[in-house]
Design a protein around this motif. Sequence first.
Motif, PDB file in Angstrom:
ATOM      1  N   VAL A  97     -83.462  54.273 -10.099  1.00 28.53           N
ATOM      2  CA  VAL A  97     -82.931  55.596 -10.451  1.00 28.53           C
ATOM      3  C   VAL A  97     -81.404  55.602 -10.559  1.00 28.53           C
ATOM      4  O   VAL A  97     -80.830  56.517 -11.156  1.00 28.53           O
ATOM      5  CB  VAL A  97     -83.382  56.687  -9.445  1.00 28.53           C
ATOM      6  N   THR A  98     -80.748  54.590 -10.000  1.00 28.04           N
ATOM      7  CA  THR A  98     -79.286  54.528 -10.165  1.00 28.04           C
ATOM      8  C   THR A  98     -78.878  54.016 -11.544  1.00 28.04           C
ATOM      9  O   THR A  98     -77.743  54.256 -11.976  1.00 28.04           O
ATOM     10  CB  THR A  98     -78.633  53.605  -9.116  1.00 28.04           C
ATOM     11  N   LYS A  99     -79.761  53.319 -12.226  1.00 27.64           N
ATOM     12  CA  LYS A  99     -79.366  52.660 -13.478  1.00 27.64           C
ATOM     13  C   LYS A  99     -78.850  53.638 -14.547  1.00 27.64           C
ATOM     14  O   LYS A  99     -77.844  53.342 -15.212  1.00 27.64           O
ATOM     15  CB  LYS A  99     -80.534  51.826 -14.031  1.00 27.64           C
ATOM     16  N   PRO A 100     -79.462  54.814 -14.749  1.00 30.85           N
ATOM     17  CA  PRO A 100     -78.907  55.726 -15.755  1.00 30.85           C
ATOM     18  C   PRO A 100     -77.531  56.277 -15.389  1.00 30.85           C
ATOM     19  O   PRO A 100     -76.813  56.773 -16.265  1.00 30.85           O
ATOM     20  CB  PRO A 100     -79.947  56.865 -15.813  1.00 30.85           C
ATOM     21  N   VAL A 101     -77.158  56.189 -14.109  1.00 35.56           N
ATOM     22  CA  VAL A 101     -75.851  56.707 -13.702  1.00 35.56           C
ATOM     23  C   VAL A 101     -74.724  55.894 -14.333  1.00 35.56           C
ATOM     24  O   VAL A 101     -73.671  56.440 -14.689  1.00 35.56           O
ATOM     25  CB  VAL A 101     -75.708  56.699 -12.165  1.00 35.56           C
ATOM     26  N   PHE A 102     -74.930  54.600 -14.519  1.00 31.44           N
ATOM     27  CA  PHE A 102     -73.854  53.737 -15.018  1.00 31.44           C
ATOM     28  C   PHE A 102     -73.384  54.136 -16.420  1.00 31.44           C
ATOM     29  O   PHE A 102     -72.181  54.249 -16.646  1.00 31.44           O
ATOM     30  CB  PHE A 102     -74.281  52.270 -14.961  1.00 31.44           C
ATOM     31  N   PRO A 103     -74.286  54.393 -17.383  1.00 29.77           N
ATOM     32  CA  PRO A 103     -73.778  54.847 -18.689  1.00 29.77           C
ATOM     33  C   PRO A 103     -73.319  56.309 -18.682  1.00 29.77           C
ATOM     34  O   PRO A 103     -72.527  56.712 -19.545  1.00 29.77           O
ATOM     35  CB  PRO A 103     -74.980  54.665 -19.612  1.00 29.77           C
ATOM     36  N   LEU A 104     -73.810  57.106 -17.720  1.00 29.72           N
ATOM     37  CA  LEU A 104     -73.468  58.530 -17.709  1.00 29.72           C
ATOM     38  C   LEU A 104     -72.231  58.854 -16.870  1.00 29.72           C
ATOM     39  O   LEU A 104     -71.650  59.932 -17.020  1.00 29.72           O
ATOM     40  CB  LEU A 104     -74.650  59.345 -17.158  1.00 29.72           C
ATOM     41  N   ALA A 105     -71.814  57.929 -15.993  1.00 32.46           N
ATOM     42  CA  ALA A 105     -70.758  58.226 -15.023  1.00 32.46           C
ATOM     43  C   ALA A 105     -69.441  58.598 -15.696  1.00 32.46           C
ATOM     44  O   ALA A 105     -68.912  57.823 -16.490  1.00 32.46           O
ATOM     45  CB  ALA A 105     -70.543  57.022 -14.118  1.00 32.46           C
ATOM     46  N   PRO A 106     -68.888  59.786 -15.365  1.00 34.06           N
ATOM     47  CA  PRO A 106     -67.612  60.195 -15.967  1.00 34.06           C
ATOM     48  C   PRO A 106     -66.397  59.651 -15.223  1.00 34.06           C
ATOM     49  O   PRO A 106     -65.294  59.623 -15.759  1.00 34.06           O
ATOM     50  CB  PRO A 106     -67.659  61.723 -15.866  1.00 34.06           C
ATOM     51  N   THR A 107     -66.589  59.241 -13.960  1.00 37.55           N
ATOM     52  CA  THR A 107     -65.462  58.773 -13.153  1.00 37.55           C
ATOM     53  C   THR A 107     -65.872  57.549 -12.339  1.00 37.55           C
ATOM     54  O   THR A 107     -67.068  57.243 -12.196  1.00 37.55           O
ATOM     55  CB  THR A 107     -64.984  59.864 -12.174  1.00 37.55           C
ATOM     56  N   VAL A 108     -64.864  56.892 -11.758  1.00 39.85           N
ATOM     57  CA  VAL A 108     -65.118  55.737 -10.901  1.00 39.85           C
ATOM     58  C   VAL A 108     -65.962  56.143  -9.689  1.00 39.85           C
ATOM     59  O   VAL A 108     -66.817  55.379  -9.230  1.00 39.85           O
ATOM     60  CB  VAL A 108     -63.785  55.112 -10.435  1.00 39.85           C
ATOM     61  N   GLY A 109     -65.745  57.353  -9.169  1.00 39.40           N
ATOM     62  CA  GLY A 109     -66.498  57.812  -8.009  1.00 39.40           C
ATOM     63  C   GLY A 109     -67.998  57.768  -8.217  1.00 39.40           C
ATOM     64  O   GLY A 109     -68.752  57.378  -7.319  1.00 39.40           O
TER      65      GLY A 109
END
Length: 405
Positions: A97-109
Amino acid sequence: MPVIDSPKPAYSLRDIPTGIWALGFVSMLMDVSSEMIHALLPVYLVTVLGTSMVTVGVIEGIAEATASIIKIFSGALSDWLGKRKWLAALGYGLAAVTKPVFPLAPTVGWLVAARFIDRIGKGIRGAPRDALVADIAPGHLRGASFGLRQSLDTVGAFVGPLLAIGLMWLTADNFKAVFWFAVLPGFLSLALIVLAVREPERAEGLREVRNPISLTEIRNLGAAYWWVVAIATAFTLARFSEAFLILRAQNVGLPITLVPAVLVLMNVVYAAAAYPAGVMSDRIDRSGVLALGIALLIAADLALALWPSITGVALGVVLWGLHMGFTQGLLATLVADTSPPELRGTAYGFFNLLGGLAMLAASIIAGALWDRAGPQGTFFAGAGFALVSLLGLLAVQGRTNVKAS
């Protein structure tokens, strides 16, 4: 070390239980997914998001330390529950479930949070999964079973970066497109462990464990197990991060564009060797196979220290891959051989934690030696640590005469 008194009958890959194959492919698919992202993430952080190298180091350090610490508790919890599959599935699920966060992440945080949760997932799944392999595998196929799982896992470790390279070329260096592609194998891995892995029934008469990490239960792990952990920890001090293989390749003049080939070559050899080494350990004394693996590491270190050329590095990398194939699955097998079945999760938790700490120490020592004495000093020291662990193995072999069962 566990000793097998008589040769086992011949068998084929088809004799290995389906659950072992499934767990191997679960590991492989998650490694493909994770390595596609991890191969590009440092560059993405620095070149796209403008992150400093210090931040990258902090992210990686926190992530790996978190995974090592959690393995203790997840392994102990699997012993307390008497169930392992769903804890392992939870770990794979968090990673997926973390994998989609990588292309969607707007910031380093956001990326830091995703990487952190991904490593929590790794920590949760590691010890219960290895204990589940031990529970499923028949005693006479235990080495082959761990070798097969390790081999498939390592296939993912080199297929992932190769896919990342190819997709970056096809998409004109579109990081986010590659990150989206990595989502698919991650969720396939989760689906496979949920649908294809069946946990065996708990053996009748197996005692219940109320507090797996109590002093009493730690003692119940037994002297043979702790000797295995001690030897493995000493050996890990000799097996510092593969990043130093890359640095050595650059040091002797390998073009930067070809540097990823170092890890690809190492992992190809590793994957090819792990299963045959496991089979060999089922048929002869396991300690003999482990001794051969340690000797291969000594040879790899000497080649990397004494032959400062691309050919020398290639030989050292091949020997390094062989030593990984002959030792990593086998050490996991030895933990299963020497630990009580009701405490296997805890046993893998301590084994992984101490190995992780030793790897951290080894990499720090290797880096300090590189700065002070150059690459020769680093690899000579690695050979020295490996020799000490080999002598330790030979010294305690008679005291840990435990048969695989």
